[in-house]
Design an enzyme around this catalytic site. Structure first.
Site, PDB file in Angstrom:
ATOM      1  N   CYS A   2       0.851  -1.185   0.000  1.00  0.00           N
ATOM      2  CA  CYS A   2       0.000   0.000   0.000  1.00  0.00           C
ATOM      3  C   CYS A   2       0.887   1.236   0.000  1.00  0.00           C
ATOM      4  CB  CYS A   2      -0.866   0.008   1.253  1.00  0.00           C
ATOM      5  SG  CYS A   2      -1.789  -1.514   1.456  1.00  0.00           S
ATOM      6  N   ARG A  27       1.735   1.359  -5.957  1.00  0.00           N
ATOM      7  CA  ARG A  27       1.881   0.401  -4.852  1.00  0.00           C
ATOM      8  C   ARG A  27       0.581  -0.329  -4.539  1.00  0.00           C
ATOM      9  NH1 ARG A  27       6.455   1.372  -1.976  1.00  0.00           N
ATOM     10  NH2 ARG A  27       5.609   0.219  -0.236  1.00  0.00           N
ATOM     11  N   TRP A  74      -3.668  -1.874  -1.405  1.00  0.00           N
ATOM     12  CA  TRP A  74      -3.606  -3.142  -2.133  1.00  0.00           C
ATOM     13  C   TRP A  74      -4.056  -4.179  -1.110  1.00  0.00           C
ATOM     14  CZ3 TRP A  74      -1.108  -7.907  -1.848  1.00  0.00           C
ATOM     15  CH2 TRP A  74      -1.073  -8.652  -3.038  1.00  0.00           C
ATOM     16  N   ASN A 100       0.729  -0.015   6.040  1.00  0.00           N
ATOM     17  CA  ASN A 100       1.177  -0.829   4.907  1.00  0.00           C
ATOM     18  C   ASN A 100       1.881  -2.042   5.491  1.00  0.00           C
ATOM     19  OD1 ASN A 100       2.411  -1.879   2.590  1.00  0.00           O
ATOM     20  ND2 ASN A 100       4.105  -0.444   2.715  1.00  0.00           N
ATOM     21  N   GLY A 101       1.444  -3.239   5.116  1.00  0.00           N
ATOM     22  CA  GLY A 101       2.083  -4.444   5.652  1.00  0.00           C
ATOM     23  C   GLY A 101       1.035  -5.424   6.138  1.00  0.00           C
ATOM     24  N   GLU A 486      10.561 -13.342 -19.627  1.00  0.00           N
ATOM     25  CA  GLU A 486      10.212 -11.956 -19.290  1.00  0.00           C
ATOM     26  C   GLU A 486       9.175 -11.397 -20.271  1.00  0.00           C
ATOM     27  OE1 GLU A 486      10.432 -10.078 -16.878  1.00  0.00           O
ATOM     28  OE2 GLU A 486      10.219  -8.053 -17.638  1.00  0.00           O
ATOM     29  N   LYS A 490       5.587 -10.021 -19.103  1.00  0.00           N
ATOM     30  CA  LYS A 490       5.139  -8.656 -19.413  1.00  0.00           C
ATOM     31  C   LYS A 490       3.749  -8.686 -20.031  1.00  0.00           C
ATOM     32  CE  LYS A 490       7.137  -6.845 -17.772  1.00  0.00           C
ATOM     33  NZ  LYS A 490       8.009  -6.610 -16.705  1.00  0.00           N
ATOM     34  N   GLU A 493       1.082  -9.729 -17.447  1.00  0.00           N
ATOM     35  CA  GLU A 493       0.890  -8.699 -16.419  1.00  0.00           C
ATOM     36  C   GLU A 493      -0.036  -7.583 -16.879  1.00  0.00           C
ATOM     37  OE1 GLU A 493       4.821  -8.123 -13.645  1.00  0.00           O
ATOM     38  OE2 GLU A 493       5.011  -7.501 -15.717  1.00  0.00           O
ATOM     39  N   HIS A 509       8.501 -31.002 -25.698  1.00  0.00           N
ATOM     40  CA  HIS A 509       8.140 -31.857 -24.571  1.00  0.00           C
ATOM     41  C   HIS A 509       6.830 -31.410 -23.916  1.00  0.00           C
ATOM     42  CE1 HIS A 509      11.949 -33.830 -24.982  1.00  0.00           C
ATOM     43  NE2 HIS A 509      12.581 -32.667 -24.929  1.00  0.00           N
ATOM     44  N   LYS A 608       3.500  -2.686  -7.485  1.00  0.00           N
ATOM     45  CA  LYS A 608       4.898  -2.538  -7.894  1.00  0.00           C
ATOM     46  C   LYS A 608       5.833  -3.062  -6.828  1.00  0.00           C
ATOM     47  CE  LYS A 608       8.028  -0.300 -10.551  1.00  0.00           C
ATOM     48  NZ  LYS A 608       8.150  -1.348 -11.547  1.00  0.00           N
TER      49      LYS A 608
END
Ligand code: G6P
Length: 613
Positions: A2, A27, A74, A100-101, A486, A490, A493, A509, A608
């Site tokens: 957050c 965040r 968040w 936050n946490g 990556e 991307k 996301e 495979h 983020k």
């Protein structure tokens, strides 16, 4: 996860806090709220949605006052709705908190408080904490500062909090453990935020609160800092070097696009001062004192999450190739919980853009306890990881605001390249000629990235063709296998299309079963490495009707005949190709997400900086 902003001084707090929350929205952005204090009361305004929803909600309401706290959330405990959004109040309504946490033992604290008659409105751990503070304050008859300190002594978990009290308009209490908190020091005023971006506009003097520290922040006095264990501490003021324009969009429609385009500069900034003018030496000040340890290490374990983990996989190639030290790459979250063997001769290297990722931080703490040398590659100066490590290297990418990491990734690879080359040279594993050639080539990379960026309009056209796909497969080999991972990350996301990255040869495979004429396959088929083998893999895809987008080296003819679309990148040494091949994949995800109407900078459910497990 957050974002926290607070202000106390003589200015109007509301606009400062709202502007700060917008800067911290990366965040978390599922709900937002604010508490403004006046002589008689605390006004709390909060709503589900983004900070812009909060602005709409507060419009026309009284928001005046020169002390306030704000939060963008968040969700961890409880759905993202108005009731669960912050600030939360104590039972008597006199205390307000932003947090936050995660408070891990909130259930047992809640049960104990309930037996004392406390009732709760929300599902959050945060509301439990402010009730606990209230309980301590009333029963022990102590100041708010003392009550917060005592209450936090009972708390297990991670937190950055700010607490304010009704009728007190010049002071609040801030504390942190495991979640970041920066205090900006103005003249008779203080700013508090989860990172420095909301503060830089007003002051460049900041105090980074350390873990398990609590501060009494009074606009008319200097900061009073203690540990939770009640030991007084001195506040050290640091000077911020960040400038305001680096955190604005600078004419780009999105931060992500701006940050993609900033890569040539970020790469130059990351190399600056680390390469001798004749390209014969690399010096990395941050790890100089630990160089011998790295050279003598039995192995290097790299811990990271997300995009940084992909950079770590490229680092594995670079360090093993250039320095010939065995490297293991671990997901930080797995590493910390699986009784890893860590020896004093190991070097454990964390890679993290934010420097705050909870899993990475904890993995490092574990490695430190076991006696390993711990190093960091981070982007955010003053963040927790660089402060925990024995030594480290900053990436100098500049603030990265878009949730999907772009320039941080490329600069992490640059740092890993410099580090691998330096250690390799010191160990005598790389000849002076090879060293010189690679560095000379590395110096050309920013220009080559500029050239790759010119493919943007071509990529936009390709994105049009593939925007409605439901699945994507990304293939690469060697150095370009992590680039495939990556690229897939991307895309998923920011566009919410399912995408997988695979080593091209491994495709047969399993994933080959997925290929039909609906399936787009992005393949990185640059000239070096296993080019011929990749061409065979492309044939296998083609034979099954897959639609191919290939990243190829300038002038390539073979792949061009096979692929539906080709994006050319300049020729360069194989070891450096990820710095180029990654860029078109960033642009491809960006354009596809945009065409699908997705929020590119703030994709759903993501954050983020993941400061919770
Ligand atoms: C989050 C972000 C990713 C990032 C990962 C690791 O999941 O959304 O973009 O790669 O955290 O973050 P770090 O700051 O440690 O590199």
């Amino acid at each position: 996860m957050c974002g926290i902003v607070a202000y106390v001084g003589s200015k109007d707090a509301y606009p400062i806090i709202v502007k700060g929350l917008k800067r911290l929205e990366y965040r978390g952005y599922d709900s937002a709220g604010i508490a403004i204090g006046s002589d008689s009361c605390i006004t709390i305004l909060k709503t589900k949605g983004k900070v812009s929803d909060l602005e709409a909600y507060t419009s026309g309401k009284n928001t005046s006052g020169s002390i306030g706290i704000g939060h963008t959330r968040w969700a961890t405990h409880g759905a993202p709705n108005q009731v669960n959004s912050h600030p939360h109040n104590s039972g008597d309504g006199k205390l307000s908190i932003i947090h936050n946490g995660i408070i891990e033992n909130y259930v047992s604290i809640k049960t104990a408080l309930e037996t004392k008659g406390h009732t709760f409105k929300s599902d959050t751990d945060t509301e439990v904490l402010v009730h606990l503070i209230e309980d301590v304050k009333n029963h022990e008859n102590v100041s708010l500062f003392e009550a917060v300190r005592i209450a936090l002594g009972e708390v297990v978990g991670a937190y950055a909090i700010v607490v304010m009290e009704e009728g007190i308009t010049n002071e609040f209490i801030a504390a942190r453990k495991g979640s970041p908190l920066v205090i900006g020091v103005g003249r008779d005023e203080y700013y508090i935020a989860s990172d420095a971006t909301p503060i830089i506009e007003y002051t460049n003097e900041v105090v980074y609160l350390e873990d398990s520290e609590i501060a009494r922040v009074n606009s008319g006095e200097s900061l009073e800092i203690k540990t939770i264990a009640n030991v007084s501490k001195t506040a050290y003021i640091h000077e911020l070097e960040m400038s305001l324009d680096t955190i604005e969009k600078d004419g780009f429609p999105h931060f992500m696009l701006k940050e993609i385009y900033e890569q040539p500069k970020s790469i130059r900034d990351t190399m600056r001062g680390r390469i001798s003018p004749d390209n014969k030496e690399v010096k990395i000040g941050g790890i100089l004192d630990y160089e011998q340890k790295i050279m003598n290490a039995d192995r290097i374990i790299i811990v990271a999450c997300g995009t940084s983990w992909h950079a770590a996989l490229i680092g594995e190639h670079l360090i093993e190739d250039f320095a010939r030290i065995p490297v293991e790459v671990e997901y930080a979250s797995e590493f910390r919980y699986r009784h890893p063997i860590i020896r004093e001769t190991d070097v454990v290297l964390a890679i993290s853009q934010s420097g705050e990722t909870a899993d990475t931080l904890s993995a490092l703490e574990l490695a430190k306890e076991k006696g390993a040398t711990i190093l960091g590659i981070c982007n955010v100066v003053g963040s927790s990881i660089p402060r925990l490590t024995h030594a480290g290297i900053f990436t100098h990418a500049g603030p990265e605001i878009g949730v999907a990491s772009t320039k941080a990734f490329t600069t992490q690879i640059v740092v890993l390249t410099l580090m691998a080359l330096r250690i390799g040279k010191q160990k005598g594993m790389i000849s002076n000629t090879d060293f010189h050639q690679i560095i000379t080539e590395l110096e050309l990379i920013p220009e080559k990235v500029e050239k790759v960026l010119k493919t943007n309009s071509q990529i936009e056209i390709i994105a049009q063709q593939f925007k409605d796909a439901n699945n994507f497969l990304y293939l690469g080999r060697g150095y370009n296998f992590p680039v495939a991972l990556e690229g897939a990350l991307k895309l998923k996301e920011i566009s919410y299309i399912h995408a997988e990255g695979y080593p091209a040869a491994e495709m047969k495979h399993g994933p080959i079963a997925l290929i039909d004429d609906e399936m787009p396959i992005v393949v990185i088929a640059t000239k070096k490495g296993n080019y011929e083998k990749i061409v065979s893999n492309i044939q296998e895809v083609k034979a099954r009707g897959g639609r191919l987008i290939a990243i190829v080296t300038e002038g390539d003819k073979t792949v061009k005949e096979l692929a539906d679309y080709c994006i050319e990148i300049p020729n360069c040494f194989e070891e450096l190709t990820p710095l180029l091949s990654n860029v078109p994949l960033q642009l491809l995800s960006y354009h596809i997400a945009l065409l699908r109407g997705c929020n590119v900078d703030q994709p759903r459910n993501l954050a983020k900086s993941v400061t919770v497990e």
